[in-house]
Scaffold this active site. Structure first.
Site, PDB file in Angstrom:
ATOM      1  N   SER A  10     -37.834  28.029  21.273  1.00  0.00           N
ATOM      2  CA  SER A  10     -37.226  27.674  19.982  1.00  0.00           C
ATOM      3  C   SER A  10     -37.523  26.225  19.630  1.00  0.00           C
ATOM      4  CB  SER A  10     -35.714  27.878  20.040  1.00  0.00           C
ATOM      5  OG  SER A  10     -35.125  27.214  18.940  1.00  0.00           O
ATOM      6  N   HIS A  35     -40.264  30.615  18.090  1.00  0.00           N
ATOM      7  CA  HIS A  35     -38.993  30.966  17.453  1.00  0.00           C
ATOM      8  C   HIS A  35     -38.535  29.821  16.554  1.00  0.00           C
ATOM      9  CE1 HIS A  35     -35.149  33.256  17.549  1.00  0.00           C
ATOM     10  NE2 HIS A  35     -34.554  32.072  17.498  1.00  0.00           N
ATOM     11  N   ASP A  37     -35.483  28.550  14.021  1.00  0.00           N
ATOM     12  CA  ASP A  37     -34.076  28.773  13.672  1.00  0.00           C
ATOM     13  C   ASP A  37     -33.757  28.134  12.330  1.00  0.00           C
ATOM     14  OD1 ASP A  37     -32.886  30.112  16.031  1.00  0.00           O
ATOM     15  OD2 ASP A  37     -33.680  28.360  17.076  1.00  0.00           O
ATOM     16  N   MET A  39     -31.043  27.438   9.513  1.00  0.00           N
ATOM     17  CA  MET A  39     -29.578  27.384   9.357  1.00  0.00           C
ATOM     18  C   MET A  39     -29.210  26.754   8.024  1.00  0.00           C
ATOM     19  SD  MET A  39     -28.620  25.917  13.097  1.00  0.00           S
ATOM     20  CE  MET A  39     -29.304  26.637  14.582  1.00  0.00           C
ATOM     21  N   HIS A  68     -35.725  33.280  12.717  1.00  0.00           N
ATOM     22  CA  HIS A  68     -34.334  33.720  12.869  1.00  0.00           C
ATOM     23  C   HIS A  68     -33.507  33.078  11.761  1.00  0.00           C
ATOM     24  CE1 HIS A  68     -30.553  33.396  15.712  1.00  0.00           C
ATOM     25  NE2 HIS A  68     -30.336  34.202  14.686  1.00  0.00           N
ATOM     26  N   MET A  70     -30.283  32.226  10.059  1.00  0.00           N
ATOM     27  CA  MET A  70     -28.826  32.111  10.175  1.00  0.00           C
ATOM     28  C   MET A  70     -28.322  31.608   8.839  1.00  0.00           C
ATOM     29  SD  MET A  70     -28.794  30.619  14.010  1.00  0.00           S
ATOM     30  CE  MET A  70     -30.551  30.329  13.906  1.00  0.00           C
ATOM     31  N   MET A 139     -27.308  37.617  20.299  1.00  0.00           N
ATOM     32  CA  MET A 139     -26.945  36.208  20.442  1.00  0.00           C
ATOM     33  C   MET A 139     -26.048  36.069  21.676  1.00  0.00           C
ATOM     34  SD  MET A 139     -28.480  34.444  18.182  1.00  0.00           S
ATOM     35  CE  MET A 139     -27.764  32.935  18.826  1.00  0.00           C
ATOM     36  N   GLY A 144     -25.850  28.351  15.973  1.00  0.00           N
ATOM     37  CA  GLY A 144     -25.653  27.079  15.264  1.00  0.00           C
ATOM     38  C   GLY A 144     -26.217  25.892  16.016  1.00  0.00           C
ATOM     39  N   PHE A 145     -26.248  25.975  17.327  1.00  0.00           N
ATOM     40  CA  PHE A 145     -26.660  24.810  18.112  1.00  0.00           C
ATOM     41  C   PHE A 145     -27.439  25.241  19.343  1.00  0.00           C
ATOM     42  CE2 PHE A 145     -22.728  23.990  15.881  1.00  0.00           C
ATOM     43  CZ  PHE A 145     -23.028  22.821  15.202  1.00  0.00           C
ATOM     44  N   GLY A 147     -28.607  24.329  23.360  1.00  0.00           N
ATOM     45  CA  GLY A 147     -27.995  23.700  24.524  1.00  0.00           C
ATOM     46  C   GLY A 147     -26.612  24.202  24.908  1.00  0.00           C
ATOM     47  N   ASP A 177     -30.980  35.450  22.801  1.00  0.00           N
ATOM     48  CA  ASP A 177     -31.086  34.080  22.278  1.00  0.00           C
ATOM     49  C   ASP A 177     -29.826  33.280  22.588  1.00  0.00           C
ATOM     50  OD1 ASP A 177     -31.645  31.818  20.794  1.00  0.00           O
ATOM     51  OD2 ASP A 177     -31.688  32.828  18.851  1.00  0.00           O
ATOM     52  N   GLY A 199     -34.751  27.327  24.109  1.00  0.00           N
ATOM     53  CA  GLY A 199     -34.900  26.061  23.414  1.00  0.00           C
ATOM     54  C   GLY A 199     -34.821  24.898  24.372  1.00  0.00           C
TER      55      GLY A 199
HETATM   56  C1  DX5 Z   1     -28.895  28.961  18.315  1.00  0.00           C
HETATM   57  C2  DX5 Z   1     -30.324  29.344  18.077  1.00  0.00           C
HETATM   58  C3  DX5 Z   1     -31.152  29.360  19.298  1.00  0.00           C
HETATM   59  C4  DX5 Z   1     -31.254  28.047  20.009  1.00  0.00           C
HETATM   60  C5  DX5 Z   1     -31.343  28.329  21.474  1.00  0.00           C
HETATM   61  O1  DX5 Z   1     -28.167  29.145  17.170  1.00  0.00           O
HETATM   62  O2  DX5 Z   1     -30.416  30.622  17.495  1.00  0.00           O
HETATM   63  O3  DX5 Z   1     -32.447  29.903  19.052  1.00  0.00           O
HETATM   64  O4  DX5 Z   1     -32.351  27.264  19.636  1.00  0.00           O
HETATM   65  O5  DX5 Z   1     -31.244  27.157  22.166  1.00  0.00           O
HETATM   66  P1  DX5 Z   1     -30.949  27.123  23.733  1.00  0.00           P
HETATM   67  O6  DX5 Z   1     -32.057  27.875  24.390  1.00  0.00           O
HETATM   68  O7  DX5 Z   1     -30.942  25.664  24.032  1.00  0.00           O
HETATM   69  O8  DX5 Z   1     -29.609  27.789  23.930  1.00  0.00           O
HETATM   70 ZN    ZN Z   2     -32.494  31.587  17.366  1.00  0.00          ZN
END
Ligand code: DX5
Ligand code: ZN
Length: 218
Positions: A10, A35, A37, A39, A68, A70, A139, A144-145, A147, A177, A199
Site C-alpha cells: 500500500s 494498492h 488507498d 480516502m 481501494h 474509502m 478489512m 482510515g490509517f 500502521g 488489508d 503498508g
Molecule cells: C487502511 C488501508 C490500508 C493501509 C494498510 O485504511 O486500507 O491499505 O494502508 O496499512 P498497514 O499495512 O500499515 O496496516
Molecule cells: Zn487499503
C-alpha cells in the site's frame, strides 16, 4: 510453507516526496499489485490522496493498480478511476446502497470489481453478490490509517468467506488489508486469503524488497 499469496504493497505508507523512487522499487520487487488507498474524510476520518496521484503512479507502474475506495457514494467516480488507470476497483459494502449496480458498472468499464467489508460487517451480507464480484477485501483494521494492529477475529471471517465462495462455486479472490506482517501472514493465508495488502510492514522495513519476499514466502 503455505501457498504464496499475492502481495499488494500500500502506497499509503510510501514516502510521498519520493513516490517515483518507491514505485520503481515496487516495479523491481516481487509485489504483484500496487494498492492505492483513496480516502475522502467522510467515509473514513482521514484524507489520503486522489485522482492526480493515481494518474502519476499509473505512468510509472509496471504492475496492476489495485484501487481501494474509502469514499461515500463511490459510484460517482467509477469512470474517473478507470481513466486514471485503475485495474481493480474496490468499493465498500457499507458505502453502496445499490452495490449490485455499482459492481456491474465497474465491470462494464473493463475493471475487476471488488467489495470491501469493515471489521464489523458480517461476511453473510455477501451471499447474494459473491458470484458477481472478482474480489472481496476483508478489512482487518478499521479503515482510515496505516500502521494499526491486526484484528484477530478477521481470521474467522476469512474462513467463513472461503467457505461461502466454495459453496457458491464462486471465483472471487480474497484480499486482506490492515496490520499484515511477517508474524501473521501465514495464518492469514492458511485461513484462505489469496492476496494481502501491506503498508507499514513494507515501507517501514530497512529492506522493502526483502520484506515483500518474506511476506510472500510465509
Ligand atoms: C487502511 C488501508 C490500508 C493501509 C494498510 O485504511 O486500507 O491499505 O494502508 O496499512 P498497514 O499495512 O500499515 O496496516
Ligand atoms: Zn487499503
Amino acid at each position: 510453507m503455505t501457498q504464496q499469496p499475492i502481495i499488494a504493497p500500500s502506497l499509503l505508507s510510501a514516502d510521498f516526496g519520493n513516490l517515483e523512487r518507491d514505485v520503481q522499487m515496487l516495479n523491481r520487487s516481487k509485489a504483484e499489485w500496487i494498492h492505492l488507498d483513496i480516502m475522502d474524510g467522510m467515509f473514513v476520518p482521514n484524507i489520503s490522496f486522489g485522482i492526480p496521484v493515481v494518474k502519476a503512479v499509473r505512468k510509472i507502474s509496471e504492475k496492476p493498480l489495485d484501487v481501494h475506495l474509502m469514499i461515500e457514494q463511490p459510484e460517482r467516480y467509477i469512470h474517473t478511476f478507470k481513466e486514471a488507470g485503475a485495474d481493480l476497483l474496490t468499493v465498500h459494502w457499507e458505502a453502496c446502497t445499490h452495490l449490485h449496480r455499482t459492481i456491474s458498472q465497474i465491470k462494464e468499464e473493463g475493471m475487476l470489481a471488488g467489495v470491501a467489508l469493515n471489521p464489523h460487517t458480517p461476511v453473510a451480507g455477501l451471499e447474494d453478490i459473491i458470484n458477481d464480484v472478482n474480489l472481496v477485501l476483508i478489512m482487518s483494521v478499521n479503515p482510515g490509517f496505516g500502521g494499526q494492529k491486526f484484528i484477530e477475529r478477521s481470521l474467522r471471517k476469512i474462513e467463513a468467506l472461503r467457505d461461502m465462495i466454495k459453496r457458491n462455486k464462486a471465483e472471487a479472490l480474497i484480499e486482506v488489508d490492515g496490520g499484515v506482517c511477517r508474524d501473521n501472514v501465514a495464518d492469514i493465508v492458511k485461513a484462505g486469503a489469496d492476496a494481502v495488502v501491506a503498508g507499514s510492514a513494507v515501507f517501514r522495513s530497512p529492506d522493502p524488497e526483502a520484506e515483500i519476499i518474506a511476506l510472500r514466502d510465509c
